[in-house]
Design a protein around this motif. Structure first.
Motif, PDB file in Angstrom:
ATOM      1  N   TRP A 171       0.788  -1.110  -0.193  1.00  0.00           N
ATOM      2  CA  TRP A 171      -0.077   0.028   0.015  1.00  0.00           C
ATOM      3  C   TRP A 171       0.842   1.264  -0.218  1.00  0.00           C
ATOM      4  N   TYR A 172       2.012   1.347   0.518  1.00  0.00           N
ATOM      5  CA  TYR A 172       3.077   2.476   0.551  1.00  0.00           C
ATOM      6  C   TYR A 172       3.219   2.784  -0.811  1.00  0.00           C
ATOM      7  N   ARG A 173       3.815   1.931  -1.461  1.00  0.00           N
ATOM      8  CA  ARG A 173       4.507   1.920  -2.970  1.00  0.00           C
ATOM      9  C   ARG A 173       3.570   2.288  -4.005  1.00  0.00           C
ATOM     10  N   PRO A 174       2.234   1.635  -3.883  1.00  0.00           N
ATOM     11  CA  PRO A 174       1.282   2.186  -4.856  1.00  0.00           C
ATOM     12  C   PRO A 174       0.731   3.451  -4.566  1.00  0.00           C
ATOM     13  N   VAL A 175       0.647   4.033  -3.333  1.00  0.00           N
ATOM     14  CA  VAL A 175       0.381   5.347  -3.272  1.00  0.00           C
ATOM     15  C   VAL A 175       1.574   6.457  -3.803  1.00  0.00           C
ATOM     16  N   TYR A 176       2.534   5.950  -3.426  1.00  0.00           N
ATOM     17  CA  TYR A 176       3.797   6.611  -4.013  1.00  0.00           C
ATOM     18  C   TYR A 176       3.748   6.576  -5.552  1.00  0.00           C
ATOM     19  N   LYS A 177       3.692   5.422  -6.187  1.00  0.00           N
ATOM     20  CA  LYS A 177       3.415   5.472  -7.793  1.00  0.00           C
ATOM     21  C   LYS A 177       2.409   6.242  -8.116  1.00  0.00           C
ATOM     22  N   ALA A 178       1.323   6.332  -7.549  1.00  0.00           N
ATOM     23  CA  ALA A 178      -0.020   6.923  -8.113  1.00  0.00           C
ATOM     24  C   ALA A 178       0.247   8.513  -7.913  1.00  0.00           C
ATOM     25  N   PHE A 179       0.978   9.000  -6.769  1.00  0.00           N
ATOM     26  CA  PHE A 179       1.223  10.499  -7.063  1.00  0.00           C
ATOM     27  C   PHE A 179       2.141  10.970  -7.682  1.00  0.00           C
ATOM     28  N   ARG A 180       3.273   9.860  -8.053  1.00  0.00           N
ATOM     29  CA  ARG A 180       4.354  10.198  -8.752  1.00  0.00           C
ATOM     30  C   ARG A 180       4.019  10.401 -10.447  1.00  0.00           C
ATOM     31  N   SER A 181       3.191   9.237 -11.093  1.00  0.00           N
ATOM     32  CA  SER A 181       2.834   9.230 -12.238  1.00  0.00           C
ATOM     33  C   SER A 181       1.356   9.480 -12.576  1.00  0.00           C
ATOM     34  N   ASP A 182       0.543   9.902 -11.421  1.00  0.00           N
ATOM     35  CA  ASP A 182      -0.862  10.051 -11.616  1.00  0.00           C
ATOM     36  C   ASP A 182      -1.599   8.738 -12.403  1.00  0.00           C
ATOM     37  N   SER A 183      -1.261   7.702 -11.702  1.00  0.00           N
ATOM     38  CA  SER A 183      -1.577   6.473 -12.185  1.00  0.00           C
ATOM     39  C   SER A 183      -2.870   5.921 -11.398  1.00  0.00           C
ATOM     40  N   SER A 184      -4.040   5.795 -12.214  1.00  0.00           N
ATOM     41  CA  SER A 184      -5.243   5.337 -11.761  1.00  0.00           C
ATOM     42  C   SER A 184      -5.176   4.052 -11.063  1.00  0.00           C
ATOM     43  N   PHE A 185      -4.559   2.896 -11.964  1.00  0.00           N
ATOM     44  CA  PHE A 185      -4.347   1.682 -11.288  1.00  0.00           C
ATOM     45  C   PHE A 185      -3.697   1.647  -9.943  1.00  0.00           C
ATOM     46  N   ASN A 186      -2.659   2.262  -9.470  1.00  0.00           N
ATOM     47  CA  ASN A 186      -2.141   2.552  -8.333  1.00  0.00           C
ATOM     48  C   ASN A 186      -3.044   2.912  -7.195  1.00  0.00           C
ATOM     49  N   PHE A 187      -3.778   3.910  -7.567  1.00  0.00           N
ATOM     50  CA  PHE A 187      -4.845   4.504  -6.934  1.00  0.00           C
ATOM     51  C   PHE A 187      -5.750   3.718  -6.345  1.00  0.00           C
ATOM     52  N   PHE A 188      -6.521   2.636  -7.087  1.00  0.00           N
ATOM     53  CA  PHE A 188      -7.243   1.641  -7.023  1.00  0.00           C
ATOM     54  C   PHE A 188      -6.668   0.650  -6.281  1.00  0.00           C
ATOM     55  N   ALA A 189      -5.429   0.409  -6.522  1.00  0.00           N
ATOM     56  CA  ALA A 189      -4.799  -0.781  -5.625  1.00  0.00           C
ATOM     57  C   ALA A 189      -4.663  -0.272  -4.316  1.00  0.00           C
ATOM     58  N   PHE A 190      -4.063   0.959  -3.938  1.00  0.00           N
ATOM     59  CA  PHE A 190      -3.835   1.376  -2.904  1.00  0.00           C
ATOM     60  C   PHE A 190      -5.242   1.398  -1.968  1.00  0.00           C
ATOM     61  N   PHE A 191      -6.181   1.874  -2.524  1.00  0.00           N
ATOM     62  CA  PHE A 191      -7.645   1.953  -1.693  1.00  0.00           C
ATOM     63  C   PHE A 191      -8.017   0.408  -1.250  1.00  0.00           C
ATOM     64  N   PHE A 192      -8.005  -0.319  -2.210  1.00  0.00           N
ATOM     65  CA  PHE A 192      -8.317  -1.663  -1.921  1.00  0.00           C
ATOM     66  C   PHE A 192      -7.412  -2.262  -0.908  1.00  0.00           C
ATOM     67  N   ILE A 193      -6.151  -2.168  -0.848  1.00  0.00           N
ATOM     68  CA  ILE A 193      -5.308  -2.976   0.038  1.00  0.00           C
ATOM     69  C   ILE A 193      -5.200  -2.121   1.306  1.00  0.00           C
ATOM     70  N   PHE A 194      -5.287  -0.759   1.316  1.00  0.00           N
ATOM     71  CA  PHE A 194      -5.410   0.216   2.421  1.00  0.00           C
ATOM     72  C   PHE A 194      -6.730  -0.068   3.311  1.00  0.00           C
ATOM     73  N   PHE A 195      -7.753  -0.375   2.683  1.00  0.00           N
ATOM     74  CA  PHE A 195      -8.859  -0.612   3.316  1.00  0.00           C
ATOM     75  C   PHE A 195      -8.936  -1.789   4.203  1.00  0.00           C
ATOM     76  N   ALA A 196      -8.349  -2.773   3.591  1.00  0.00           N
ATOM     77  CA  ALA A 196      -8.246  -4.016   4.217  1.00  0.00           C
ATOM     78  C   ALA A 196      -7.141  -3.936   5.356  1.00  0.00           C
ATOM     79  N   GLN A 197      -5.938  -3.288   5.126  1.00  0.00           N
ATOM     80  CA  GLN A 197      -5.409  -2.673   6.083  1.00  0.00           C
ATOM     81  C   GLN A 197      -5.912  -2.203   7.485  1.00  0.00           C
ATOM     82  N   VAL A 198      -6.739  -1.100   7.086  1.00  0.00           N
ATOM     83  CA  VAL A 198      -7.310  -0.560   8.326  1.00  0.00           C
ATOM     84  C   VAL A 198      -8.366  -1.609   8.989  1.00  0.00           C
ATOM     85  N   ILE A 199      -9.142  -2.556   8.511  1.00  0.00           N
ATOM     86  CA  ILE A 199      -9.839  -3.584   8.980  1.00  0.00           C
ATOM     87  C   ILE A 199      -8.855  -4.256   9.929  1.00  0.00           C
TER      88      ILE A 199
END
Length: 338
Positions: free
Chosen positions: A211-239
């Motif tokens: 979840w950290y590397r996806p959010v890093y890549k998402a803000f680095r290259s404005d990647s939609s795929f990494n944004f959605f990967a971060f949301f899915f994995i980080f939500f599971a992490q919060v649970i």
């Protein structure tokens, strides 16, 4: 001696009281004269002393000299004195200096970006994370530079996410210590200690990669795929953080249930586990806040689900292993038995 003792001849018809000096003195009422003094009057006392006064001159109104400021005298500029003017000038200079320094840092960052882009597609950057010593047989696995690769608008968010990952790793380490303390007091809790070791070894690197590397890549290259990967994995992490905070017995987490139960066995161990439970609670609250923060900034970008699908398809087709496996399968299907 006769010339010193001789007196002038008296002049006839000369009245000594008609002398001009005497008459002038007696005519001036400001002088004390014998005419104003009665020696037989005991009420008046001795005569007043003689005061010689100059003839009265015509009074001239005094003129106030115009006020003139000297070079060393501070001038008055209305309601602001010179010190206020100096302070305002100094504050303005400091503000301009900060703006120039900020622009210089921004230009330096852009220059480094241009240098990094000029490396070309064939050149690769040297990995710098994790920062391991030179004698270590294992080298860094990732390249990370927030000030270089992340735009200035999102640098603060990515930095906070990085510190949050470090906080999560430290919390898992304290969970391992508290589980070890509980095992020293109660040897029957060996399962909790083993799971605490397992969670520390699994969650620390996986949370960085998943979840950290996806959010890093998402803000680095404005990647939609990494944004959605971060949301899915980080939500599971919060649970998972919520489960850690609860502290179910036998799960290896020093949450509230386990820590309150540990107070009956050992008060010091129970206090250590309660501190860990407080950290788990803070970790859960921070995770929810950061999830909402990243989502609000995601809506400011051009990311979308369609772009995420396109990026996923492009990434899969650009993978050398996937292309080679697809080519092998196609060749096998073409040359197979008929």
């Amino acid at each position: 001696m006769s010339k010193y003792t001789s007196f002038p001849e008296p002049i006839e018809d000369q009245n000594p009281f008609q002398d001009p000096a005497v008459t002038q003195h007696s005519s001036n009422t400001e002088y004390a004269t014998l005419d104003l003094y009665n020696p037989f009057d005991n009420k008046n006392g001795p005569p007043p002393p003689y005061e010689a006064t100059c003839p009265s001159a015509p009074s001239v109104p005094a003129q106030t000299p115009p006020s003139r400021t000297t070079p060393t005298e501070p001038r008055n500029y209305g309601s602001y004195n010179s010190q206020t003017v100096v302070n305002a000038t100094t504050a303005e200079l400091l503000r301009k200096q900060e703006e120039l320094e900020k622009k210089a840092r921004e230009l330096e960052r852009r220059e480094r970006e241009l240098e990094s882009h000029s490396l070309g597609s064939g050149a690769s950057r040297q990995n710098n994370w994790p920062p391991l010593p030179s004698f270590c047989p294992v080298g860094p696995c990732f390249y990370q530079d927030i000030h270089l690769e992340i735009s200035q608008t999102f640098q603060r968010t990515v930095t906070v996410m990085y510190y949050f990952w470090m906080f999560s790793a430290c919390t898992l380490l304290l969970n391992l210590i508290s589980s070890l303390a509980m095992f020293c007091v109660d040897p029957t809790g060996g399962v909790g200690l083993g799971l605490a070791i397992l969670w520390a070894l699994i969650f620390t690197p996986c949370s960085f990669v998943c979840w950290y590397r996806p959010v890093y890549k998402a803000f680095r290259s404005d990647s939609s795929f990494n944004f959605f990967a971060f949301f899915f994995i980080f939500f599971a992490q919060v649970i998972t953080y919520v489960i850690m905070t609860i502290g179910i017995p036998g799960w290896g987490f020093s949450g509230w249930i386990v820590s309150l139960a540990a107070l009956n066995t050992s008060v010091p161990v129970g206090v250590i586990m309660m501190i860990n439970a407080v950290l788990f609670t803070a970790q859960t609250a921070m995770g929810v806040v950061l999830l909402k923060k990243v989502h609000s900034q995601y809506r400011q970008t051009d990311a979308s689900f369609q772009k995420a699908q396109a990026e996923f398809a492009t990434g899969v087709m650009s993978n050398q292993t996937v292309r080679q496996a697809a080519a092998t399968a196609a060749q096998g299907a073409f040359t197979g038995p008929r």
